[in-house]
Design an enzyme around this catalytic site. Structure first.
Site, PDB file in Angstrom:
ATOM      1  N   GLY A 167      48.674  41.003  44.530  1.00 24.95           N
ATOM      2  CA  GLY A 167      48.193  40.594  45.870  1.00 24.95           C
ATOM      3  C   GLY A 167      48.081  39.305  46.050  1.00 24.95           C
TER       4      GLY A 167
ATOM      5  N   ASP B 289      36.193  40.026  43.742  1.00 27.61           N
ATOM      6  CA  ASP B 289      35.403  41.202  44.100  1.00 27.61           C
ATOM      7  C   ASP B 289      34.229  40.887  43.125  1.00 27.61           C
ATOM      8  OD1 ASP B 289      33.961  43.365  44.852  1.00 27.61           O
ATOM      9  OD2 ASP B 289      35.818  44.590  45.209  1.00 27.61           O
TER      10      ASP B 289
ATOM     11  N   GLU C 137      44.532  33.638  43.393  1.00 29.55           N
ATOM     12  CA  GLU C 137      44.142  34.784  43.579  1.00 29.55           C
ATOM     13  C   GLU C 137      44.095  35.177  45.209  1.00 29.55           C
ATOM     14  OE1 GLU C 137      43.968  37.973  42.893  1.00 29.55           O
ATOM     15  OE2 GLU C 137      43.146  38.179  40.890  1.00 29.55           O
TER      16      GLU C 137
HETATM   17  C1  PRP Z   1      42.460  42.828  43.098  1.00 25.01           C
HETATM   18  C2  PRP Z   1      42.657  41.428  43.239  1.00 25.01           C
HETATM   19  C3  PRP Z   1      42.207  40.936  42.034  1.00 25.01           C
HETATM   20  C4  PRP Z   1      41.226  41.887  41.698  1.00 25.01           C
HETATM   21  C5  PRP Z   1      39.840  41.417  42.277  1.00 25.01           C
HETATM   22  O1  PRP Z   1      43.775  43.285  42.418  1.00 25.01           O
HETATM   23  O2  PRP Z   1      44.033  40.697  43.649  1.00 25.01           O
HETATM   24  O3  PRP Z   1      42.965  40.532  41.053  1.00 25.01           O
HETATM   25  O4  PRP Z   1      41.577  42.940  42.569  1.00 25.01           O
HETATM   26  O5  PRP Z   1      38.932  42.227  41.576  1.00 25.01           O
HETATM   27  P1  PRP Z   1      37.506  41.796  40.881  1.00 25.01           P
HETATM   28  O6  PRP Z   1      37.024  40.407  41.053  1.00 25.01           O
HETATM   29  O7  PRP Z   1      36.650  43.121  41.201  1.00 25.01           O
HETATM   30  O8  PRP Z   1      38.001  41.845  39.424  1.00 25.01           O
HETATM   31  P2  PRP Z   1      44.163  44.855  42.119  1.00 25.01           P
HETATM   32  O9  PRP Z   1      43.624  45.089  41.220  1.00 25.01           O
HETATM   33  O10 PRP Z   1      43.851  45.446  43.533  1.00 25.01           O
HETATM   34  O11 PRP Z   1      45.783  44.691  42.015  1.00 25.01           O
HETATM   35  P3  PRP Z   1      46.799  44.107  43.178  1.00 25.01           P
HETATM   36  O12 PRP Z   1      46.574  42.678  43.292  1.00 25.01           O
HETATM   37  O13 PRP Z   1      48.129  44.447  42.681  1.00 25.01           O
HETATM   38  O14 PRP Z   1      46.462  44.794  44.518  1.00 25.01           O
END
Ligand code: PRP
Length: 194
Positions: free
Chosen positions: A59, A118, A114
């Site tokens: 992301g 979340d 990042e």
């Molecule tokens: C998303 C985002 C963070 C993570 C945050 O990645 O890029 O890495 O989730 O979530 P958290 O604070 O609840 O841990 P995702 O796993 O969706 O992968 P991506 O970046 O490949 O879309």
């Protein structure tokens, strides 16, 4: 009117829903303005240093690419890929390293970049892991943060937008692999949350 779709439905249905429109939460012009601001701040904060920006795949690719072009410094980039989400829309709490850094970060000034924080579980894990490698400094930059969803305390030096607990896509952020290429950040209305 926000598009409606159901989690777990095929990607095609999600995309079809998106084409009827979803709410623009943050327009591209606002994102670009904030990225310029944060780039200027980083340029000042790291003056005289050569920071290593660590993008968290996948992301963060879009924000990292824009951010580095707004930084007036000699800098380098590297990437980690982690998997934090299960099949649903929330973190599983289990962080898997799918790709590690190429660079040795010992004594380097490292800035983790990042797209969204979340629960904070992913960044908390990554931050602690990278700290064990003895960087000269370690900070976090995130485009979006959902403070109401936080499960662990985490210090984010550069955060651009705080957003409510809505499902967002665009500017690198996906739903079922799609919509990362949208220039705006959209709020996707979901019919059922798991
Ligand atoms: C998303 C985002 C963070 C993570 C945050 O990645 O890029 O890495 O989730 O979530 P958290 O604070 O609840 O841990 P995702 O796993 O969706 O992968 P991506 O970046 O490949 O879309």
């Amino acid at each position: 009117m926000a598009a409606r779709c159901t989690i777990g439905n095929p990607r095609a249905e999600v995309i079809a829903g998106m084409t009827t429109g979803a709410d623009v939460l943050i327009p591209s012009s606002d994102i670009q303005e904030k990225v310029r601001e944060i780039g200027a701040r980083i340029s000042e904060d790291y003056r005289g240093k050569k920071p290593l920006f660590v993008g968290v795949l996948r992301g963060a690719v879009v924000v990292l690419a824009d951010l580095m072009r707004n930084v007036d410094l000699e800098c380098e980039i590297d990437f980690m890929e982690v998997s934090s989400y299960g099949q649903g829309r929330t973190s599983s709490g289990v962080v898997r390293i799918l790709k590690d850094l190429e660079e040795d970060i010992t004594n380097r000034h490292v800035l983790i970049v990042e797209d969204i924080i979340d629960t904070g579980l992913t960044l908390s894990y990554l931050h602690d892991l990278l700290l064990t490698r003895k960087p000269a400094s370690l900070e976090i930059c995130a485009l979006l943060s959902k403070p109401s969803r936080r499960q662990v305390a985490i210090e984010v030096k550069y955060v651009r937008f705080e957003v409510p607990d809505v499902f967002v896509v665009g500017y690198g952020i996906d739903y079922a692999g799609a919509h990362r290429n949208l220039p705006d950040i959209l709020a996707l209305e979901l019919e059922a949350a798991n």
